[in-house]
Design an enzyme around this catalytic site. Structure first.
Site, short mmCIF file in Angstrom:
data_model
loop_
_atom_site.label_atom_id
_atom_site.label_comp_id
_atom_site.label_asym_id
_atom_site.label_seq_id
_atom_site.Cartn_x
_atom_site.Cartn_y
_atom_site.Cartn_z
N TYR A 12 46.45 19.38 61.58
CA TYR A 12 47.43 20.47 61.54
C TYR A 12 46.90 21.68 62.31
O TYR A 12 47.58 22.21 63.21
CB TYR A 12 47.68 20.83 60.08
N SER A 15 50.74 29.29 62.67
CA SER A 15 50.23 29.40 61.30
C SER A 15 48.95 30.21 61.35
O SER A 15 48.34 30.33 62.42
CB SER A 15 49.93 27.99 60.77
N1 LIG Z 1 54.78 26.56 54.20
C1 LIG Z 1 53.73 27.24 54.60
O1 LIG Z 1 52.93 27.74 53.79
C2 LIG Z 1 53.51 27.47 56.09
C3 LIG Z 1 52.53 28.40 56.50
C4 LIG Z 1 52.36 28.65 57.86
C5 LIG Z 1 53.15 27.99 58.79
N2 LIG Z 1 54.07 27.10 58.36
C6 LIG Z 1 54.89 26.41 59.38
O2 LIG Z 1 56.24 26.73 59.13
C7 LIG Z 1 57.07 25.68 59.62
C8 LIG Z 1 58.04 25.27 58.53
O3 LIG Z 1 57.29 24.87 57.41
P1 LIG Z 1 57.91 24.72 55.95
O4 LIG Z 1 56.85 25.00 54.98
O5 LIG Z 1 59.18 25.45 55.87
O6 LIG Z 1 58.16 23.13 55.94
P2 LIG Z 1 59.21 22.25 55.17
O7 LIG Z 1 58.58 20.90 55.06
O8 LIG Z 1 59.72 22.91 53.93
O9 LIG Z 1 60.44 22.17 56.21
C9 LIG Z 1 60.27 21.59 57.46
C10 LIG Z 1 61.62 21.15 58.01
O10 LIG Z 1 61.37 20.56 59.29
C11 LIG Z 1 62.10 19.35 59.38
N3 LIG Z 1 61.42 18.45 60.29
C12 LIG Z 1 60.26 17.76 60.09
N4 LIG Z 1 59.97 17.01 61.17
C13 LIG Z 1 60.96 17.23 62.08
C14 LIG Z 1 61.22 16.73 63.39
N5 LIG Z 1 60.41 15.83 63.97
N6 LIG Z 1 62.31 17.17 64.03
C15 LIG Z 1 63.15 18.06 63.44
N7 LIG Z 1 62.98 18.54 62.20
C16 LIG Z 1 61.88 18.13 61.53
C17 LIG Z 1 62.19 18.81 57.96
O11 LIG Z 1 63.27 17.92 57.79
C18 LIG Z 1 62.33 20.11 57.16
O12 LIG Z 1 63.69 20.47 56.99
C19 LIG Z 1 56.12 24.57 60.07
O13 LIG Z 1 55.93 24.64 61.47
C20 LIG Z 1 54.84 24.90 59.34
O14 LIG Z 1 53.70 24.40 59.99
C21 LIG Z 1 54.28 26.81 57.03
#
Ligand SMILES: NC(=O)c1ccc[n+]([C@@H]2O[C@H](COP(=O)([O-])OP(=O)(O)OC[C@H]3O[C@@H](n4cnc5c(N)ncnc54)[C@H](O)[C@@H]3O)[C@@H](O)[C@H]2O)c1
Length: 291
Positions: free
Chosen positions: A179, A166
């Site tokens: 985080y 991130s």
């Molecule tokens: N959304 C943002 O703005 C953003 C920005 C930078 C980085 N990220 C990173 O992107 C990645 C995805 O984020 P997102 O926004 O799509 O999240 P999200 O919450 O929409 O989706 C996350 C998915 O991961 C699954 N999950 C959660 N815990 C789990 C586990 N222990 N084992 C297996 N699956 C698990 C959930 O069921 C879900 O389907 C994360 O690593 C997050 O830190 C997100």
């Protein structure tokens, strides 16, 4: 169900057993943890479109099965809890059993629990660390074992592990240290794995996206961060969700949120580039600039 040891043997035997597809990931078998929704699902779609077989690996079986179906016949779903060692091993075995190997492992599953030092409990800190940090270690440990077996069978092959970090893995995040710490730590793992795995032609890189405002994490009308931040008064003067959104959009010179397609392009670069490893690549619309 195949055991992990059987999977290592099978992956070596089937190393050239790949579908003849077209695209930037033609003939690759990819795993996307957290692939049921959000960034993971969008990136899984992009990988599929570029010719990969895609295993959607997630804790949420209902959404995950539907996501795999939506992709098509070169996709499937496997349950995983990335914080649980046996579950991670079972994911690798399930992927080898279904597709014959693992060429690209995208460690995307992650959770965010904000809170300042007064509010953060040890329990919540452990939860975030287990999924985002320990989960990445477990995935890299067992995915790299499969990739090493494939490399032993054919030493011309290259494989990729990509960590979803991130922009909060590159700069601190106020009242969001659990985080940010897990994402900074993940980059330390990425660099260290890259050093260890280069002799096996396994590249290990991290992608550091900006915020995916259109995804459920931010835009869910009940639990999304826009609503949470509005209700918590985190953005001074903001009266609507739109005010909160504009505050965040204005942080990027390229005035929009990050999209799965933006991240997918960075992953394709990592896979195609055979002369880079251990990097943390920002995809932030210029919000975070490297020296
Ligand atoms: N959304 C943002 O703005 C953003 C920005 C930078 C980085 N990220 C990173 O992107 C990645 C995805 O984020 P997102 O926004 O799509 O999240 P999200 O919450 O929409 O989706 C996350 C998915 O991961 C699954 N999950 C959660 N815990 C789990 C586990 N222990 N084992 C297996 N699956 C698990 C959930 O069921 C879900 O389907 C994360 O690593 C997050 O830190 C997100």
């Amino acid at each position: 169900m195949m055991t992990f040891d059987e999977a290592l043997k099978t992956a070596a035997e089937k190393v050239h057993d790949r579908p003849r597809t077209a695209g930037r990931l033609s003939g690759k078998i990819a795993v996307v943890t957290g692939g049921a929704q959000g960034f993971g699902f969008g990136i899984a779609q992009a990988m599929y479109r570029e010719g990969a077989c895609v295993m959607i690996a997630d804790m949420n079986a209902e959404t995950g099965v539907a996501a795999a179906k939506a992709l098509g016949e070169r996709a499937d779903f496997a349950f995983v809890n990335v914080g649980d060692e046996e579950s991670v091993k079972a994911l690798m075995a399930a992927t080898v059993e279904r597709f014959g190997g693992i060429d690209v492992f995208f460690a995307n599953a992650g959770v965010a629990k904000a809170g300042d030092l007064d509010a953060m409990t040890a329990q919540t800190f452990d939860f975030v660390t287990t999924v985002n940090y320990k989960g990445y270690f477990l995935c890299a440990k067992y995915a790299s074992a499969v990739m090493k077996a494939q490399f032993a069978a054919d030493n011309t092959l290259w494989h990729d592990i990509v960590q979803m970090s991130s922009k909060s893995g590159l700069v601190g995040s106020k009242a969001n240290f659990a985080y940010a710490g897990s994402k900074f730590g993940g980059i330390g793992l990425t660099q260290s794995f890259a050093l260890e795995l280069a002799p096996y032609q396994i590249k290990v890189n991290a992608i550091c996206p900006g915020n995916y405002y259109d995804g459920p994490l931010w835009s869910d009308p009940e639990r999304g961060l826009f609503v949470q931040y509005l209700n918590a008064g985190k953005v001074p003067g903001a009266k609507t969700v739109e005010d909160v959104k504009e505050f965040y959009l204005s942080k990027s010179p390229i005035h929009r949120g990050c999209l799965p397609e933006d991240v997918a392009k960075a992953i394709f670069y990592c896979v195609e580039q055979l002369y880079e490893t251990g990097q943390a690549i920002p995809v932030t619309g210029g919000q975070v600039m490297l020296a």
